[in-house]
Design an enzyme around this catalytic site. Sequence first.
Site, PDB file in Angstrom:
ATOM      1  N   PRO A  10      26.627 -12.377  46.198  1.00 18.73           N
ATOM      2  CA  PRO A  10      26.661 -13.839  46.280  1.00 18.73           C
ATOM      3  C   PRO A  10      27.447 -14.381  47.464  1.00 18.73           C
ATOM      4  CG  PRO A  10      27.992 -13.043  44.441  1.00 18.73           C
ATOM      5  CD  PRO A  10      27.190 -11.878  44.942  1.00 18.73           C
ATOM      6  N   ASN A  11      26.904 -15.444  48.008  1.00 20.52           N
ATOM      7  CA  ASN A  11      27.482 -16.237  49.104  1.00 20.52           C
ATOM      8  C   ASN A  11      27.350 -15.568  50.469  1.00 20.52           C
ATOM      9  OD1 ASN A  11      28.517 -18.413  47.362  1.00 20.52           O
ATOM     10  ND2 ASN A  11      29.876 -16.823  46.567  1.00 20.52           N
ATOM     11  N   ARG A  18      30.343 -19.420  56.319  1.00 17.58           N
ATOM     12  CA  ARG A  18      31.277 -19.385  55.212  1.00 17.58           C
ATOM     13  C   ARG A  18      32.624 -18.811  55.678  1.00 17.58           C
ATOM     14  NH1 ARG A  18      31.235 -14.367  51.046  1.00 17.58           N
ATOM     15  NH2 ARG A  18      32.752 -15.216  49.596  1.00 17.58           N
ATOM     16  N   TYR A  23      35.435 -14.112  57.476  1.00 17.04           N
ATOM     17  CA  TYR A  23      34.233 -13.273  57.534  1.00 17.04           C
ATOM     18  C   TYR A  23      33.573 -13.220  58.912  1.00 17.04           C
ATOM     19  CZ  TYR A  23      34.779 -13.475  52.473  1.00 17.04           C
ATOM     20  OH  TYR A  23      35.283 -13.369  51.202  1.00 17.04           O
ATOM     21  N   ASN A  74      27.411  -4.381  49.512  1.00 16.30           N
ATOM     22  CA  ASN A  74      28.533  -5.319  49.490  1.00 16.30           C
ATOM     23  C   ASN A  74      28.268  -6.248  48.313  1.00 16.30           C
ATOM     24  OD1 ASN A  74      30.454  -7.243  49.743  1.00 16.30           O
ATOM     25  ND2 ASN A  74      30.155  -7.601  51.932  1.00 16.30           N
ATOM     26  N   ALA A  77      31.650 -11.002  45.279  1.00 15.39           N
ATOM     27  CA  ALA A  77      32.537 -11.246  44.134  1.00 15.39           C
ATOM     28  C   ALA A  77      32.192 -10.383  42.918  1.00 15.39           C
ATOM     29  CB  ALA A  77      32.497 -12.727  43.760  1.00 15.39           C
ATOM     30  N   GLU A  98      30.267   1.493  49.628  1.00 14.41           N
ATOM     31  CA  GLU A  98      30.685   0.119  49.346  1.00 14.41           C
ATOM     32  C   GLU A  98      31.297  -0.475  50.611  1.00 14.41           C
ATOM     33  OE1 GLU A  98      33.539   0.113  46.158  1.00 14.41           O
ATOM     34  OE2 GLU A  98      34.108  -1.991  46.474  1.00 14.41           O
ATOM     35  N   HIS A 100      33.103  -3.975  52.395  1.00 17.89           N
ATOM     36  CA  HIS A 100      33.656  -5.334  52.370  1.00 17.89           C
ATOM     37  C   HIS A 100      34.001  -5.727  53.793  1.00 17.89           C
ATOM     38  CE1 HIS A 100      33.673  -5.279  48.080  1.00 17.89           C
ATOM     39  NE2 HIS A 100      34.223  -4.077  48.129  1.00 17.89           N
ATOM     40  N   ARG A 107      44.309  -9.501  50.480  1.00 22.92           N
ATOM     41  CA  ARG A 107      43.985 -10.826  49.941  1.00 22.92           C
ATOM     42  C   ARG A 107      44.499 -10.962  48.502  1.00 22.92           C
ATOM     43  NH1 ARG A 107      37.887 -12.090  51.214  1.00 22.92           N
ATOM     44  NH2 ARG A 107      38.630 -14.176  50.635  1.00 22.92           N
TER      45      ARG A 107
HETATM   46  C1  DQA Z   1      33.725  -9.508  50.178  1.00 17.16           C
HETATM   47  C2  DQA Z   1      35.093  -9.606  49.508  1.00 17.16           C
HETATM   48  C3  DQA Z   1      34.970 -10.209  48.125  1.00 17.16           C
HETATM   49  O1  DQA Z   1      36.249 -10.287  47.508  1.00 17.16           O
HETATM   50  C4  DQA Z   1      34.390 -11.595  48.212  1.00 17.16           C
HETATM   51  O2  DQA Z   1      34.201 -12.128  46.921  1.00 17.16           O
HETATM   52  C5  DQA Z   1      33.141 -11.670  49.003  1.00 17.16           C
HETATM   53  C6  DQA Z   1      32.994 -10.835  50.189  1.00 17.16           C
HETATM   54  C7  DQA Z   1      33.839  -9.018  51.639  1.00 17.16           C
HETATM   55  O3  DQA Z   1      32.803  -8.648  52.191  1.00 17.16           O
HETATM   56  O4  DQA Z   1      34.921  -9.057  52.228  1.00 17.16           O
HETATM   57  O5  DQA Z   1      32.271 -12.488  48.736  1.00 17.16           O
HETATM   58  O6  DQA Z   1      32.952  -8.542  49.471  1.00 17.16           O
END
Ligand code: DQA
Length: 144
Positions: A10-11, A18, A23, A74, A77, A98, A100, A107
């Site tokens: 998501p997002n 964003r 990011y 990825n 959340a 995985e 990020h 964080r």
């Molecule tokens: C994320 C880190 C997560 O905590 C966050 O909710 C994201 C992006 C990252 O790519 O740094 O949406 O996965």
Amino acid sequence: MKTIHILNGPNLNLLGQRQPEIYGHATLEDVAQTCAALGNSLGLKVELSQTNHEGVMIDQIHAARHTAAGLIINPAAFTHTSVAILDALHTFDGPVIEVHISNVHKRESFRHHSYVSLRADGVIAGLGVEGYQAAVRRMATLLG
Ligand code: DQA
């Protein structure tokens, strides 16, 4: 040519817009193109997707069981909340990496725990979008 899937949660459709201070400015389309070109040079077909819906991500993992040799994920959340995505990843036989974009360990504390890491063969955090390329390279090694 082996196929790998890069799944995004998501997002991440808003990558580039964003919270760019966290990011960065690259878009998910930029990531898709860079990783497809890199994969091609390494003998891998790379398919990238994104969803804002947990059930859709689970369906994508199930579909990958039949279409992908490896998974880069990825989960955004969902990383920190979803036992269901962990369970789905346990049905996938190939390597899982995985990714990020941000360093989740620098964080909020709720980002420090990942359900997905219980299944992941490798975890990359804090390399920005370059983390996806690192994951593609590692996947090429793992898939030999
Ligand atoms: C994320 C880190 C997560 O905590 C966050 O909710 C994201 C992006 C990252 O790519 O740094 O949406 O996965």
